[in-house]
Structure formats: C-alpha cells, structure tokens
Enzyme design. Structure first.
Site: not given
Ligand code: PLP
Length: 382
Positions: A71, A201, A327
């Site tokens: 993500g 992700s 956190c």
């Molecule tokens: C809405 C959202 N965007 C982006 C991310 C980041 O994704 P990744 O952990 O795969 O880098 C997260 C993860 O917590 C998320 O919940």
C-alpha cells in the site's frame, strides 16, 4: 490463556492455502522473471497469470497492473509520480484529512516542493461533502486522492459519485483511491467508478506482506518510482518477488470466492457485539458511518474509558485490538481521523477502540471479546 486476534485492519494472518503456494514457489519457481531460459519463462508465466487475476478483480486489464511492495509504495508512486509527471499542467492536488499517512506524508513532501494541496474536511461520519469537492476542483488540479474506505472507522467514500464529479469538472485530474482496506471485501470496478489509479496491499487480505499492486489506467504514463531495471514495462524497477506474487494471487482468489459469505458473517459479528453491549447497558457509541462502512471494521467509543488502558487490559486477557492510528515506540498517537471527525477536545479521541475481523474470527471469539469488553470497561469506567 487463549489468544484471539481482532486487529485484521492492521495486518492479517496468512491463509494456510497461501502458505502452500508461497512454499511451493520458493522451492520450485525461483527463476528471475526477466531471464530468457525456461526457469525465467516459468516465473514470468506465473506472474502474468497473477496479474490477470488482479486485473479481473477490479475490472481492469493485466497491462494496467503494476506490482509494488504494498500500500505505501502504491500510494507514494501514484501521488509523487503524478505530481512530477504533470507539474507543467498544474500544481494543485485535492485530498482529504482522513487519508492514511501513506497518502498524507507524500502530500506534505509535495507541499514543501511548491505544490498546493487542498485538504477536504469530513463530517462526524467521516464523509466529505461532495459539493465542497466540486468547488475545490480547478483547471490546474492534476490529482484527486480520496480513500475507498477508511482504515480506522471504516467509512466508505462515495467513490462512484466522486469519479463522476472529477470527470465532469473543469479539471483533468487523475482520480487515485487508496483501496488498501476495501480491496477483497468491496466490489470494485475501476472503469465504472472512473478510477485512474488504485492502491492495494496483500497483507490486509491474508496474503504475504511486502506485496501489492497499483492499478494505472492504460491511458496514463507514470515514470518508475524506483530507478534500476526495466521490469513492469519500465514502471517499477526491481526483480519481481514470485512467491509473494502467487501468494497474493491465492489470497485474492480466496477473497473473491468468499466475499459474500464474509460480508454477511462480519455483519452478524457487528450485530452480536452491539446487541450484547446494549443488553448489558454499556455506555458506548459507534464511530463512523452507520451504514456506508467497511464490514470488517468497527470503531467503538466506550464513554469514560481510556482506550489506552482498555487496550492493555484486553491484551492481558489475550485479546488484540487497536486504539489510535499509529503506535510509535509504545505510545499511542491520537488518531487524526477521530480528531477530524469529532474535534481534538472530544473525549472520543481518547476513548475509542478499533476492532476488526478476518479469516479466523468466529461467533465464539466474538462472545469472548464482548464478555471481556463488558468486564473491563466496567472496571475502568471513571
Ligand atoms: C488505508 C491504508 N493505506 C495504506 C496502508 C499501507 O499499506 P502497507 O502496509 O501495505 O504499506 C495501510 C496499512 O495500514 C492502510 O490501512
């Protein structure tokens, strides 16, 4: 002591069938997908099959899928590369105050480089005002980045309407959506929803960590965020991680097959939770939109109960839940999402917890969770 996980929105355990395909790929399919020999061709074939599955899952074409590390990289690439590729056309970007930091931090970065960012505020349900979005769009707006579903309170954005507003506006902005939490549970169709860029992700849907994809509409050309080899049709340099890719593919296939049953199941978990809290006269309110929300996330304000203390006591009872957005070194930062929805003085910011469901959640585990919640909130209540 039984240990039960209710923090699937943070990350999820890997599905056993995913582990099998990852294991097999690590042993039998280690070739570099760029190599010409049979091992390389084998890996490329596996990767191409996976991309077809990813593309079909969102109504896209395989050549519109760029594999990333997840993500964060997908969001960073969509935002920063769009800004650099289009800066001659305009330097205005629109986003919301409740995005994940993987969107907000790139926005900060671009602001320091001279881009102008409009942050749309949200109401108490975590929803933007579509009229305000319309007014914010200008001829020099090059990008709109609005998340599909919020990772803390679960509110779902009106994605189709947002897409239409952008298409009909004076701007030629690309529409990026962070669908990291929605992917696998919501029915996404990038063409019908006028989405140009979409982030996903794997580790949120019981796939391996460190893999995801960015959908890029084929009419858009974005330079690679990583500099190096010519992988991914020059859109993402670096040797592809075949075991992770096929593991993610398996997770997507399972998610597609079980989507409807999981949606119903998660709904019944939320209903049971709320009903039992009500029966026991616990003083609580649900944060986020009552109907338009992601089914696996429920964010609850327990009035007069410190979320930090509740989280720690729940942990001692073997229950993993979440409070706040991040956190850092043991400190819980106040959630920017709850602050945006209710104001920084609101007690909700300090007294809300997020519970999220996934593949191993059962009604029995929900019952244990509620029993502990009732016991511990009564104990902690001021
Ligand atoms: C809405 C959202 N965007 C982006 C991310 C980041 O994704 P990744 O952990 O795969 O880098 C997260 C993860 O917590 C998320 O919940």
């Amino acid at each position: 002591m039984e240990r039960i996980y209710f923090d699937y929105a943070a990350t999820s355990p890997v599905h056993p069938e995913v582990i099998e395909v990852v294991h097999d790929a690590m042993i039998n399919h280690f070739g570099n997908a760029s190599s010409i020999h049979h091992l390389g061709r084998d890996s490329r074939r596996m990767m191409d099959n996976a991309k077809k599955v990813f593309a079909d899952s969102i109504g896209a074409k395989p050549n519109e899928i760029v594999l990333t590390s997840g993500g964060t990289e997908s969001d960073n690439t969509a935002i920063i590369e769009t800004a650099f590729a289009r800066e001659k056309e305009g330097k205005h970007i629109v986003t919301t105050v409740i995005e994940h930091h993987a969107v907000l931090k790139p926005m900060d970065y671009l602001e320091k480089l001279g881009f102008e960012i409009t942050y749309l505020s949200v109401d108490k349900y975590g929803m933007i005002d579509l009229e305000v979005l319309k007014e914010a769009l200008r001829e020099d707006t090059i990008l709109v980045s609005i998340m599909y579903g919020n990772n803390e309170v679960g509110s779902l954005s009106a994605i189709k309407s947002i897409g239409e507003i952008i298409v009909e506006s004076v701007s030629t902005a690309y529409f990026h959506t962070d669908a990291v939490q929605a992917y696998g549970l919501e029915s996404i169709d990038v063409k019908k929803e006028s989405i140009d860029l979409l982030s996903t992700s794997s580790h949120k849907i019981s796939g391996p960590k460190g893999i995801g994809f960015l959908y890029i509409n084929e009419a858009i050309h974005l330079p690679s965020f990583m500099l190096g080899g010519e992988q991914e049709m020059k859109r993402r340099a670096g040797t592809e991680n075949i075991p992770a890719i096929v593991g993610f593919q398996k997770a997507v296939e399972i998610a597609q097959l079980t989507k409807e049953s999981r949606r119903n199941e998660y709904d019944s978990f939320s209903h049971r939770l709320i009903q039992r809290l009500n029966d026991q006269k616990v003083d609580f309110e649900i944060n986020g939109h009552p109907d338009s929300r992601l089914k696996h996330i429920i964010n609850i304000w327990f009035k007069g109960v410190s979320s930090e203390k509740l989280l720690l006591l729940m942990d001692l009872s073997g229950l993993a839940i979440s409070a706040g957005s991040a956190c850092t070194a043991g400190n819980i930062d106040p959630s920017h999402v709850l602050i945006a929805m209710y104001g920084k003085e609101s007690q909700r910011v300090k007294e809300s917890v997020r519970i999220s469901f996934g593949i191993d959640t059962t009604m029995k585990s929900i019952d244990y969770l509620v029993t502990e919640l009732i016991k511990l909130t009564n104990k902690l209540k001021k």
